[in-house]
Design an enzyme around this catalytic site. Structure first.
Site, short mmCIF file in Angstrom:
data_model
loop_
_atom_site.label_atom_id
_atom_site.label_comp_id
_atom_site.label_asym_id
_atom_site.label_seq_id
_atom_site.Cartn_x
_atom_site.Cartn_y
_atom_site.Cartn_z
N LYS A 1 27.92 -28.58 43.08
CA LYS A 1 29.04 -29.14 43.87
C LYS A 1 28.82 -30.63 44.08
CE LYS A 1 30.05 -24.67 45.93
NZ LYS A 1 30.04 -23.75 47.05
N GLN B 1 27.49 -23.63 52.77
CA GLN B 1 27.22 -22.69 51.69
C GLN B 1 26.85 -21.32 52.26
OE1 GLN B 1 27.78 -23.35 48.51
NE2 GLN B 1 27.09 -21.35 47.78
N ASP C 1 36.89 -24.87 51.71
CA ASP C 1 36.65 -23.55 51.12
C ASP C 1 37.84 -22.61 51.33
OD1 ASP C 1 34.22 -23.08 49.74
OD2 ASP C 1 33.08 -23.22 51.62
N1 GUN Z 1 28.86 -18.73 48.33
C1 GUN Z 1 29.33 -18.16 47.20
N2 GUN Z 1 30.53 -18.70 46.87
C2 GUN Z 1 30.81 -19.61 47.82
C3 GUN Z 1 31.90 -20.50 48.02
O1 GUN Z 1 32.88 -20.56 47.27
N3 GUN Z 1 31.81 -21.31 49.12
C4 GUN Z 1 30.76 -21.27 49.97
N4 GUN Z 1 30.78 -22.08 51.01
N5 GUN Z 1 29.73 -20.45 49.81
C5 GUN Z 1 29.77 -19.63 48.74
#
Ligand code: GUN
Length: 280
Positions: A52, A96, A119
């Site tokens: 990311k 996350q 998100d």
């Molecule tokens: N953990 C697995 N996929 C995601 C996601 O799309 N966003 C976040 N914040 N955590 C995750």
């Protein structure tokens, strides 16, 4: 032979669009800034968070990185979110998941200002999606809609079956397909005669987290199959929730693993970050 839906190429297109928009915003003196929070050192999370941050750098989005120790308390994490909510230079906040045991994920998601919830997990954004109002949409299902649209696959009037009902993929996926005028069925672990239901699908989206679960008997000839799963098999090779070898010859289009849905999640996160500038 099925058309292979190329998530790498489509996600690259979306990232280029984001990059151009970020450059345009820069000429107006606007910087896009995403705060990324990771608690603990889960190796998979570290890889995702790293990807990311790399995508942000490529696109020209500023990223602020918060790597908190495993023993961080919920109160400390909520304090940090509160601080970031109040900062006008921060457009997006991403925590996350999963979080270490002892931290209430729902409370953390609820603490994020919905206008910074890139998100799309905050109940306000989920509710907005449900009633057709603007808001951030969860990145993986939003990416799947882009895969379909940019591959010229119409959703309107189609029988769409979603396998899996998670808050992050299955439920928002169903709502997005409905928004596109699909006829939508959501199936899950208690569904009776799953094969009979999935066999009806013109568009089958599979997000159940079981390697190669969907075999040819689950799929109608000519269906479009979208595979959200990602696993490592016994030979350490990546595979999805769909048994690609047996299903591919049957369908009209299919996403590969890797290189299908996976790259779309980050592309849509970048898209949401760019959008966050106009929302904040
Ligand atoms: N953990 C697995 N996929 C995601 C996601 O799309 N966003 C976040 N914040 N955590 C995750």
């Amino acid at each position: 032979m099925a058309k292979i839906i190329d998530g790498k190429t489509i996600s690259a297109q979306i990232k280029e669009e984001c990059k151009a928009r970020v450059a345009e915003l820069k000429t107006q003196g606007i910087t896009v800034c995403l705060a990324v929070i990771q608690v603990g050192t889960d190796p998979a999370s570290t890889v995702y968070v790293g990807n990311k941050k790399k995508a942000c750098e490529y696109i020209g989005i500023k990223s602020l990185s918060y790597e908190l120790p495993e023993e961080t308390t919920q109160a400390k994490l909520l304090d940090l979110i509160e601080e970031l909510n109040g900062r006008s230079d921060v457009n997006g906040i991403l925590v996350q998941l999963p979080l270490p045991a002892g931290i209430d994920e729902d409370a953390v998601i609820r603490a994020i200002d919905p206008r910074k919830d890139v998100d799309g997990f905050h109940p306000q954004n989920v509710g907005a999606l449900c009633i057709g109002q603007p808001g951030f949409v969860s990145c993986t299902p939003a990416g799947i809609i882009q895969l379909l649209k940019r591959s010229g696959i119409a959703i309107e009037g189609k029988e769409c079956v979603v396998v899996g009902r998670s808050n992050i993929v299955g439920k928002p996926m169903a709502l997005l397909l409905l928004r596109e005028n699909g006829t939508v069925t959501v199936t899950h672990s208690r569904t009776k005669d799953l094969k009979a239901v999935t066999k009806r699908a013109d568009i089958l989206v599979v997000a159940i987290g079981k390697p190669k679960f969907i075999t040819a008997e689950y799929v109608k000839k000519g269906a479009v199959v979208i595979d959200v799963g990602i696993h490592r098999n016994e030979q350490n090779k990546l595979c999805g929730d769909v048994d690609f070898e047996t299903v591919e010859p049957l369908c009209s289009a299919i996403t590969p693993v890797p290189g299908g849905v996976g790259p779309m999640t980050i592309a849509m996160l970048m898209h949401n970050c760019v959008e966050s500038v106009s929302i904040g």
